[in-house]
Scaffold this motif. Sequence first.
Motif: not given
Length: 228
Positions: A200-201, A204-205, A207-208, A214-217, A223, A225
């Motif tokens: 997941i990290t 996110r990196n 797609l930053k 956004q991948i929201i926890t 999650y 998306f």
Amino acid sequence: MNKPKVLYVEDEVFLAKIVSETLERRGFDVVMESDGGQAIQRFHESNPDVCVLDIMLPNKDGFDIADEIRELNSEVPIIFLSAKSAAEDVVNGFKLGANDYIRKPFSMEELIVRIEHVLKRIPITKEGDADEIKLGQYIYNNRRQTLTSDEEERKLSYRESELLRLLYQNKDSIVERRDILNLLWGSDSFFNSRNLDVYITKLRNYLKQDPSLQIITIKGVGYRFVVE
């Protein structure tokens, strides 16, 4: 009903004979190959439902075979069956896109259960099965496992690609951690759960550059998306 087809690559003649005959008695169609250098040709010819690969093989090892298979097909399950049991070998196997890793010696019942398990694993399918999907300023190619922006084309690993596809297919909905782990890793163990956090990290990196993605926890659940 067609029998599930297994591509089995193993150079230990006695073991290969026992495994092949047992699988055939249990309703599988087995394509055997003992030479790692011929494995991809057999893959092309047989179009298997699942690949079972030894690692230490003549002419080409199982890791290289798996890497080539993933270039050709991101979906077919791969199971490593190997005496190489060091942690780095297991990790390398999963990084190459393996669905499972079984250490020798093993029981036939364990192998059969694990084959049946990966064959029953059906990805969630809504939208998102097209080869190319536009994600904000990125283009995600599912078949080639790439994420492309104006600045670069990034080659994704098998699990990175599958995780992104799964989240996109269910965008704006909550995807539970347990479902992701069972679909992509085969179990929701603590070790696999920590691996999911890492993936997941990474996504996110990747797609930053585009804040609309956004991948929201959802704490304790999973999650979501969000594609604005």
